[in-house]
Enzyme design. Sequence first.
Site, PDB file in Angstrom:
ATOM      1  N   GLY A  12      35.923  37.671  56.904  1.00 23.72           N
ATOM      2  CA  GLY A  12      35.256  38.597  55.989  1.00 23.72           C
ATOM      3  C   GLY A  12      35.361  40.071  56.339  1.00 23.72           C
ATOM      4  N   SER A  13      36.420  40.465  57.038  1.00 22.83           N
ATOM      5  CA  SER A  13      36.497  41.892  57.395  1.00 22.83           C
ATOM      6  C   SER A  13      36.721  42.760  56.154  1.00 22.83           C
ATOM      7  CB  SER A  13      37.577  42.146  58.447  1.00 22.83           C
ATOM      8  OG  SER A  13      38.858  42.057  57.893  1.00 22.83           O
ATOM      9  N   LEU A  90      40.310  31.082  49.964  1.00 23.58           N
ATOM     10  CA  LEU A  90      41.424  30.153  50.117  1.00 23.58           C
ATOM     11  C   LEU A  90      41.542  29.088  49.028  1.00 23.58           C
ATOM     12  CD1 LEU A  90      41.447  29.723  54.002  1.00 23.58           C
ATOM     13  CD2 LEU A  90      42.847  31.209  52.570  1.00 23.58           C
ATOM     14  N   ASN A 107      43.110  40.552  44.010  1.00 27.31           N
ATOM     15  CA  ASN A 107      43.293  39.856  45.284  1.00 27.31           C
ATOM     16  C   ASN A 107      44.064  40.780  46.215  1.00 27.31           C
ATOM     17  OD1 ASN A 107      43.425  37.628  47.154  1.00 27.31           O
ATOM     18  ND2 ASN A 107      45.544  37.329  46.552  1.00 27.31           N
ATOM     19  N   HIS A 109      46.791  40.730  49.360  1.00 24.61           N
ATOM     20  CA  HIS A 109      47.754  39.860  50.043  1.00 24.61           C
ATOM     21  C   HIS A 109      48.376  40.659  51.191  1.00 24.61           C
ATOM     22  CE1 HIS A 109      50.460  36.464  50.374  1.00 24.61           C
ATOM     23  NE2 HIS A 109      51.428  37.340  50.601  1.00 24.61           N
ATOM     24  N   ASP A 150      49.604  34.684  43.731  1.00 22.93           N
ATOM     25  CA  ASP A 150      50.250  35.925  44.202  1.00 22.93           C
ATOM     26  C   ASP A 150      51.258  36.541  43.229  1.00 22.93           C
ATOM     27  OD1 ASP A 150      48.838  35.607  46.598  1.00 22.93           O
ATOM     28  OD2 ASP A 150      50.451  34.463  47.526  1.00 22.93           O
ATOM     29  N   GLU A 179      45.027  47.139  55.130  1.00 25.23           N
ATOM     30  CA  GLU A 179      44.236  46.431  54.107  1.00 25.23           C
ATOM     31  C   GLU A 179      42.910  47.137  53.898  1.00 25.23           C
ATOM     32  OE1 GLU A 179      43.873  42.137  54.207  1.00 25.23           O
ATOM     33  OE2 GLU A 179      45.573  42.006  55.554  1.00 25.23           O
TER      34      GLU A 179
HETATM   35  C1  GRF Z   1      43.463  39.171  54.787  1.00 25.73           C
HETATM   36  O1  GRF Z   1      44.596  39.306  55.586  1.00 25.73           O
HETATM   37  C2  GRF Z   1      43.838  39.177  53.331  1.00 25.73           C
HETATM   38  O2  GRF Z   1      44.962  39.953  53.051  1.00 25.73           O
HETATM   39  C3  GRF Z   1      44.129  37.741  53.049  1.00 25.73           C
HETATM   40  O3  GRF Z   1      43.217  37.023  53.836  1.00 25.73           O
HETATM   41  C4  GRF Z   1      42.820  37.801  54.955  1.00 25.73           C
HETATM   42  C5  GRF Z   1      41.336  37.876  54.955  1.00 25.73           C
HETATM   43  O4  GRF Z   1      40.836  38.556  56.078  1.00 25.73           O
HETATM   44  N1  GRF Z   1      44.056  37.447  51.639  1.00 25.73           N
HETATM   45  P1  GRF Z   1      39.314  38.908  56.177  1.00 25.73           P
HETATM   46  O5  GRF Z   1      38.565  37.589  56.029  1.00 25.73           O
HETATM   47  O6  GRF Z   1      38.986  39.841  55.069  1.00 25.73           O
HETATM   48  O7  GRF Z   1      39.113  39.521  57.522  1.00 25.73           O
END
Ligand code: GRF
Length: 210
Positions: A12-13, A90, A107, A109, A150, A179
């Site tokens: 969840g970062s 997921l 989303n 990616h 995607d 990200e």
């Molecule tokens: C990230 O790398 C995102 O691009 C992908 O899943 C990962 C999730 O990371 N879809 P986090 O849970 O947000 O840390």
Amino acid sequence: MTQIGVFASGRGSNFQNIFYKTRDGYISAQIGTLITDNLHAGAIDFAKENNLPVYIVKPKDYPSVQAFGDALLQILEKHHIDLVALAGFLKKVPENVVAKYVNRMINIHPALLPAFGGKGMYGKHVHEAVYRSGVKFSGVTVHLVTNEFDAGPIVLQKVVNIEDCHSPDEIAQKVLMQEHIAYPEALKQIIENEMKVTGNRVEFCRENKN
Ligand code: GRF
């Protein structure tokens, strides 16, 4: 104010980062709810600590994909969610939810789509494939969600030079930093500007829509 619903399955970062960017006013929106399919998602504690409504919704608890989608839609409606942000979610989002949120669900990616995307390409699998391929640049893609993994219209991309990375983990770390810049930026764009979607192309008009 725009209400964002975040779907997350893991640490969840990105969810936390979006939360901070709404709280400090960079994105003029609020997170209205967190939805997860994973009881152990790191995002849950953070959401609770910050008094955000959290729902654990697992597809296997429903008789059909459509029923799973209906359950998600009910929550989104309850919290008046305008925009859905998938942040490491997921499960495939059911078609009835995608249909309700056309051009309002995005989303992130961790690679430059359309390369290194599609079914099975998530998390470390992406960075392993990127590493094996020998490409010198990877990056981040924020895209609109359609029924195909995607493949939705691309909202924003950031390129990451990975020439100095010696493992998939190093690539993942470097990409994650971008990200955390790209996702708030894409949300801000969508919320503040008029978005035009033509086929797979996304363009933003300059004028502020508010
Ligand atoms: C990230 O790398 C995102 O691009 C992908 O899943 C990962 C999730 O990371 N879809 P986090 O849970 O947000 O840390």
